[in-house]
Design a protein around this motif. Sequence first.
Motif, PDB file in Angstrom:
ATOM      1  N   GLN A 141      18.372  25.942  31.901  1.00 37.63           N
ATOM      2  CA  GLN A 141      18.180  27.320  32.341  1.00 37.63           C
ATOM      3  C   GLN A 141      19.550  27.967  32.555  1.00 37.63           C
ATOM      4  OE1 GLN A 141      15.487  29.414  35.656  1.00 37.63           O
ATOM      5  NE2 GLN A 141      16.420  27.544  36.329  1.00 37.63           N
ATOM      6  N   ILE A 142      19.744  29.130  31.940  1.00 40.74           N
ATOM      7  CA  ILE A 142      21.004  29.862  32.098  1.00 40.74           C
ATOM      8  C   ILE A 142      20.718  31.147  32.867  1.00 40.74           C
ATOM      9  CG2 ILE A 142      22.883  31.042  30.905  1.00 40.74           C
ATOM     10  CD1 ILE A 142      22.460  29.152  28.559  1.00 40.74           C
ATOM     11  N   ASP A 143      21.455  31.342  33.932  1.00 41.98           N
ATOM     12  CA  ASP A 143      21.341  32.553  34.751  1.00 41.98           C
ATOM     13  C   ASP A 143      21.948  33.719  33.970  1.00 41.98           C
ATOM     14  OD1 ASP A 143      21.429  34.539  36.669  1.00 41.98           O
ATOM     15  OD2 ASP A 143      22.348  33.285  38.208  1.00 41.98           O
ATOM     16  N   THR A 144      21.146  34.734  33.673  1.00 42.24           N
ATOM     17  CA  THR A 144      21.645  35.903  32.943  1.00 42.24           C
ATOM     18  C   THR A 144      21.562  37.162  33.805  1.00 42.24           C
ATOM     19  OG1 THR A 144      19.469  36.279  31.961  1.00 42.24           O
ATOM     20  CG2 THR A 144      21.041  34.967  30.687  1.00 42.24           C
ATOM     21  N   VAL A 198      17.037  20.943  22.779  1.00 45.41           N
ATOM     22  CA  VAL A 198      16.902  21.317  24.183  1.00 45.41           C
ATOM     23  C   VAL A 198      16.090  22.605  24.256  1.00 45.41           C
ATOM     24  CG1 VAL A 198      18.211  22.037  26.220  1.00 45.41           C
ATOM     25  CG2 VAL A 198      19.090  20.226  24.775  1.00 45.41           C
ATOM     26  N   ILE A 199      15.259  22.734  25.275  1.00 45.46           N
ATOM     27  CA  ILE A 199      14.559  23.987  25.543  1.00 45.46           C
ATOM     28  C   ILE A 199      15.456  24.802  26.458  1.00 45.46           C
ATOM     29  CG2 ILE A 199      12.500  25.045  26.528  1.00 45.46           C
ATOM     30  CD1 ILE A 199      11.091  22.318  26.019  1.00 45.46           C
ATOM     31  N   VAL A 200      15.794  26.026  26.061  1.00 47.24           N
ATOM     32  CA  VAL A 200      16.692  26.870  26.839  1.00 47.24           C
ATOM     33  C   VAL A 200      15.914  28.057  27.382  1.00 47.24           C
ATOM     34  CG1 VAL A 200      18.779  28.291  26.772  1.00 47.24           C
ATOM     35  CG2 VAL A 200      18.696  26.160  25.479  1.00 47.24           C
ATOM     36  N   TYR A 201      16.153  28.360  28.653  1.00 41.81           N
ATOM     37  CA  TYR A 201      15.542  29.519  29.304  1.00 41.81           C
ATOM     38  C   TYR A 201      16.653  30.464  29.734  1.00 41.81           C
ATOM     39  CZ  TYR A 201      11.954  25.944  30.048  1.00 41.81           C
ATOM     40  OH  TYR A 201      11.044  24.936  29.882  1.00 41.81           O
ATOM     41  N   ALA A 202      16.605  31.717  29.281  1.00 46.27           N
ATOM     42  CA  ALA A 202      17.502  32.758  29.783  1.00 46.27           C
ATOM     43  C   ALA A 202      16.737  33.450  30.901  1.00 46.27           C
ATOM     44  CB  ALA A 202      17.865  33.740  28.679  1.00 46.27           C
ATOM     45  N   GLY A 232      18.983  39.781  29.564  1.00 47.09           N
ATOM     46  CA  GLY A 232      18.825  39.931  31.000  1.00 47.09           C
ATOM     47  C   GLY A 232      19.831  40.908  31.545  1.00 47.09           C
ATOM     48  N   GLY A 233      20.256  40.671  32.755  1.00 50.83           N
ATOM     49  CA  GLY A 233      21.206  41.557  33.414  1.00 50.83           C
ATOM     50  C   GLY A 233      20.626  42.200  34.654  1.00 50.83           C
TER      51      GLY A 233
END
Length: 193
Positions: free
Chosen positions: A73-76, A103-107, A128-129
Amino acid sequence: RANVPAGLERWADTVLTPQVNWRRETTHAIRSFIVEAAGMVNYSYSRPARRASIYPDFVMPSLRRPIPRIGCQIDTSGSMSDNNESQAVAEVGGLLRVLGVPVIVYATDASLTRMSNVFSPKQIRLVGGGGTDMRLGFDQALRERPGLDLFITITDMATPWPEEKPPFRTVIVDVTGGDVEGPSWAKVIRVKS
């Protein structure tokens, strides 16, 4: 303050604060979790054992080694700088090189964008933002079938965390290197710039 010279205080901070290589610590934590998940073997009757022919009256199971499932999970959110986000993508790229599995990635900001079977950092779209709620990524990770073995969150720690410990191993990478406390059930690694 006021009774210790500032130069002496800075010197004490640099000498007494342990300098840990966060890249080595992150790699070690992730590899140890992956080895633990991949090292588990299960018996399976879906494919007969190689040497089952010596037991003609019995169906013998074979051993199966599962491929670990990993979510990242990446914090956007708006509080993440462009430098922090590019650093997060670089960390995922390094993770992909080390693991060799998708890998499963979540923004994630106030909403979630899921990208499955990511093999390269070029496949990651950071959208995001807005606000920050990393609980959305944890909720989505709980719904993954089959379940995840390891979940990595790369964030600036300005977020609420789930109340309960998830059923998978969790590593949180704090890209600000600050001193904000993370949840007690997760391995928190602080990135020093």
